[in-house]
Design a protein around this motif. Structure first.
Motif, PDB file in Angstrom:
ATOM      1  N   LEU A 135       0.840  -1.196   0.000  1.00 19.83           N
ATOM      2  CA  LEU A 135       0.000   0.000   0.000  1.00 19.83           C
ATOM      3  C   LEU A 135       0.868   1.236   0.000  1.00 19.83           C
ATOM      4  CD1 LEU A 135      -2.639  -0.899   2.753  1.00 19.83           C
ATOM      5  CD2 LEU A 135      -2.783  -1.297   0.292  1.00 19.83           C
ATOM      6  N   HIS A 136       0.458   2.231  -0.752  1.00 20.57           N
ATOM      7  CA  HIS A 136       1.098   3.552  -0.721  1.00 20.57           C
ATOM      8  C   HIS A 136       0.343   4.357   0.324  1.00 20.57           C
ATOM      9  CE1 HIS A 136       2.956   7.265  -2.332  1.00 20.57           C
ATOM     10  NE2 HIS A 136       1.799   7.807  -1.962  1.00 20.57           N
ATOM     11  N   GLU A 137       1.008   4.657   1.450  1.00 20.37           N
ATOM     12  CA  GLU A 137       0.342   5.357   2.552  1.00 20.37           C
ATOM     13  C   GLU A 137       0.435   6.866   2.449  1.00 20.37           C
ATOM     14  OE1 GLU A 137       1.460   3.743   6.336  1.00 20.37           O
ATOM     15  OE2 GLU A 137       0.205   1.991   6.005  1.00 20.37           O
ATOM     16  N   VAL A 172       8.622  16.187  -2.830  1.00 27.73           N
ATOM     17  CA  VAL A 172       8.402  14.998  -2.009  1.00 27.73           C
ATOM     18  C   VAL A 172       9.739  14.568  -1.426  1.00 27.73           C
ATOM     19  CG1 VAL A 172       7.668  12.587  -2.013  1.00 27.73           C
ATOM     20  CG2 VAL A 172       6.424  14.272  -3.371  1.00 27.73           C
ATOM     21  N   VAL A 173       9.798  14.511  -0.107  1.00 28.73           N
ATOM     22  CA  VAL A 173      11.024  14.121   0.578  1.00 28.73           C
ATOM     23  C   VAL A 173      10.973  12.650   0.994  1.00 28.73           C
ATOM     24  CG1 VAL A 173      12.476  14.573   2.595  1.00 28.73           C
ATOM     25  CG2 VAL A 173      11.373  16.467   1.409  1.00 28.73           C
ATOM     26  N   LEU A 174       9.767  12.185   1.342  1.00 30.57           N
ATOM     27  CA  LEU A 174       9.604  10.824   1.851  1.00 30.57           C
ATOM     28  C   LEU A 174       8.329  10.220   1.296  1.00 30.57           C
ATOM     29  CD1 LEU A 174      10.529   8.631   3.934  1.00 30.57           C
ATOM     30  CD2 LEU A 174       9.022   9.783   5.564  1.00 30.57           C
TER      31      LEU A 174
END
Length: 157
Positions: A65-67, A76-78
């Protein structure tokens, strides 16, 4: 439903929630709340990986899953992905399926493909691909036939 049923029946791009069935602790218990949140959350189903053998070890089938993405200023850092074995004791619920006409952008053809993006139309998918440039990407449109096949074959989750 179990993780095995998610693996068998639920299409990539669906929003899935998971839970261990325990009640949420009060906000004042920060460590307990953090532990609870690690076993009670959700995300978009981006990958289904079949069981495989690595040396003498057999790794069971899994779902990923992409949370979420974390960062600021459009950077986007994380990116947080969470994978679950099909034998996990957590319970899963499908809260949303991809809509008819949406297009899945997969990183490669085949069964082991990972969902990169779910676009609302083919035009948006092609636009996304020109900006992100994945050389082996595959476009997979969600059609009414796919939805009907899920319900006719008893695969509605």
């Amino acid at each position: 439903m179990s993780a095995q049923l998610i693996f068998d029946l639920v299409p990539l791009g669906s929003i899935v929630r998971y839970s261990d069935g325990t009640p949420q602790p009060p906000e004042r218990f920060r460590k307990k709340l953090a532990a609870w949140e690690s076993r009670n959350s959700g995300g978009r189903l981006i990958r289904k990986q079949a069981a495989r053998r690595v040396g003498d070890t057999v790794l069971p089938a899994s779902i990923t899953l992409h949370e979420g993405n974390y960062g600021g200023g459009g950077v986007v850092v994380l990116t947080v992905h969470r994978s679950f074995s099909v034998s996990t004791d957590l319970k899963f619920v499908v809260t949303e399926r991809p809509t008819i006409g949406s297009v899945r952008i997969l990183d490669r053809p085949g069964e082991d493909a990972e969902l990169l993006h779910l676009a609302e139309s083919r035009v948006h998918a092609e636009s996304w691909l020109t900006r992100h440039r994945y050389p082996n990407a595959v476009l997979d449109e969600v059609t009414a036939d796919t939805v009907v096949a899920d319900s006719v074959e008893g695969r509605a989750a």
